[in-house]
Scaffold this motif. Sequence first.
Motif, mmCIF file in Angstrom:
data_model
loop_
_atom_site.group_PDB
_atom_site.id
_atom_site.type_symbol
_atom_site.label_atom_id
_atom_site.label_comp_id
_atom_site.label_asym_id
_atom_site.label_seq_id
_atom_site.Cartn_x
_atom_site.Cartn_y
_atom_site.Cartn_z
ATOM 1 N N ASP A 29 0.980 -1.163 -0.005
ATOM 2 C CA ASP A 29 -0.327 0.109 0.198
ATOM 3 C C ASP A 29 0.728 1.347 0.045
ATOM 4 O O ASP A 29 0.494 2.291 -0.843
ATOM 5 N N ARG A 30 2.125 1.005 0.804
ATOM 6 C CA ARG A 30 2.650 2.395 0.696
ATOM 7 C C ARG A 30 3.488 2.626 -0.521
ATOM 8 O O ARG A 30 3.691 3.950 -1.130
ATOM 9 N N ASN A 31 3.702 1.502 -1.388
ATOM 10 C CA ASN A 31 4.529 1.829 -2.624
ATOM 11 C C ASN A 31 3.355 1.798 -3.724
ATOM 12 O O ASN A 31 3.770 1.836 -4.895
ATOM 13 N N GLU A 32 2.044 1.734 -3.413
ATOM 14 C CA GLU A 32 1.021 1.599 -4.314
ATOM 15 C C GLU A 32 1.153 0.514 -5.391
ATOM 16 O O GLU A 32 1.011 0.859 -6.687
ATOM 17 N N ALA A 33 1.521 -0.435 -5.098
ATOM 18 C CA ALA A 33 1.894 -1.762 -5.756
ATOM 19 C C ALA A 33 0.736 -2.823 -5.832
ATOM 20 O O ALA A 33 0.270 -2.917 -4.700
ATOM 21 N N ARG A 34 0.882 -3.766 -6.697
ATOM 22 C CA ARG A 34 0.070 -4.988 -6.829
ATOM 23 C C ARG A 34 0.786 -6.218 -6.664
ATOM 24 O O ARG A 34 0.157 -7.358 -6.578
ATOM 25 N N TYR A 35 2.079 -6.103 -6.222
ATOM 26 C CA TYR A 35 2.965 -7.132 -6.020
ATOM 27 C C TYR A 35 3.962 -7.117 -4.845
ATOM 28 O O TYR A 35 3.915 -5.872 -4.130
ATOM 29 N N VAL A 36 4.532 -8.073 -4.470
ATOM 30 C CA VAL A 36 5.394 -8.411 -3.376
ATOM 31 C C VAL A 36 6.694 -8.600 -3.960
ATOM 32 O O VAL A 36 6.998 -9.741 -4.714
ATOM 33 N N LEU A 37 7.793 -7.762 -3.882
ATOM 34 C CA LEU A 37 9.283 -8.425 -4.259
ATOM 35 C C LEU A 37 9.599 -9.605 -3.240
ATOM 36 O O LEU A 37 9.488 -9.620 -2.216
ATOM 37 N N GLU A 38 10.137 -10.429 -4.067
ATOM 38 C CA GLU A 38 10.773 -11.645 -3.382
ATOM 39 C C GLU A 38 11.689 -11.432 -2.409
ATOM 40 O O GLU A 38 11.742 -11.914 -1.279
ATOM 41 N N SER A 39 12.513 -10.474 -2.725
ATOM 42 C CA SER A 39 13.288 -10.031 -1.603
ATOM 43 C C SER A 39 13.008 -9.609 -0.275
ATOM 44 O O SER A 39 13.361 -9.683 0.772
#
Length: 472
Positions: A29-39
């Motif tokens: 939500d903070r990055n306004e993204a629809r994905y999660v970085l594996e790292s």
Amino acid sequence: MSKRFSTLDTTRLLFDHPKVLFRLIERMDRNEARYVLESDLVAEVMDYTRALSNADRDRMRMAMNTENLFRSGLVIDIVKAEGERRLIFQDALINLMRACNASLYQELTDARLRGHLVTLRDVRNRLEASSFSEADPDFTELRDDLNERVSQLIGLLRQNVLRMQTISAQFAELSGDASRAPERFVEFRHKLLEQIVTLYERHIKPTLVFLNPDTRLPDGSNLFETLDAMVRLLETQGDHNLADQLFRSSLSLNALYKPIQAVAQEVEHFLRKTRRGMVQYNAMEHFYDKLRELKGETETLSLRRKWLEGGGFARSTGFLVGLRAQQRPRHYAFGHSSSYYQLLFSELDLRLVDLRRKAEVPELQEVAGSGRETRVDVQRINQLYQWLETLELRPTTDLVRELHGRLDGFIPGYRFPDLLAALNRLVNTPPEGFRVETTNRFGTLDSVPETNAEQFVYRKRRLELQAESNHD
């Protein structure tokens, strides 16, 4: 072949340790993204599992492994972009995790609300051209789609209301800097205004406009006009069950307007707060969160935890210590019976008599500390006894409080020993025609400023007419 967990076991572990996904959703939500970085996923899992036992650590790391999440279907896609792997989780899982944590509810933006409205308009247009026949699969699919769209909209708006109602906790977090750095209050207030204005303009105001039945939109009908048109169309075609269901949904949506309007007023009120007001607001929210944590401990599967265990909270804050020893506030209200007014007028007459006799009040000699003289005490008590002989009294259920009210303010230098002396005199030598009865009930009086005592606890005594006592 590496160890795998089933979808059920993986999901169970995720909900046994929800903080990992909570943090990842917050970052999304903070990055306004629809994905999660594996790292990011690996870092969160490694950080969280450090405090776990060896068995739980290994189990958690296996379950949160990218390959296991993908094979169990909780991660639906893995995208490689800009040299990194992006994991896209199931929307159902993310939405369920949001439902478990009100702070993760997403505020509805104007674009999302407009998207729902456009979808409902499209459903209305297709409904106008429908056959309204149960044998027509197109109509039944359209009806199911309508029910799903309306239910989904109501659910999203209710989540939005809950999210907005917790905005006070967000304000407390924002105002924390005001109490820690008062010299930077002007700078802090400027940043606070920017954040709150963004919240109001981007989330609260669009929702108010969307739920206002009087809103006029340039591109077509508003939400309630669209729903009303479908209700009328269904009633015309004789589908009263679906029409009633849609009408009740419209009422539910209309009822959500007032809670969001109350949140908007709270935001406006918060913006007018001074630094001192923000510090007080922050303190109240801090202790409110403590109480919410105690309440959360009762919302577990244990049937024994039904009550708040707030003893430690009360002792640490001092808010409630000694509360039971305080008297409840007395209410003063006019009665309707004739006896009530007779009692009231009798009390007024006695007070007026005391005021007229103000000139006759003896000037009692002051007694100073432990070095008082016996002659001064005796003379003071004798003067008090002489005044009591001329005092007019009436029957009462609490003679001690009655005497306290009559002596305090009329006798110069009045103190509790004077009350004890007067009470002792009346008990041993009651006024003519009266009788003093001692009860087993207790009362308290506030301390006189000249004394150091905090409370005066006494046994209540009734002053009764001699004739009534003999009759009893």
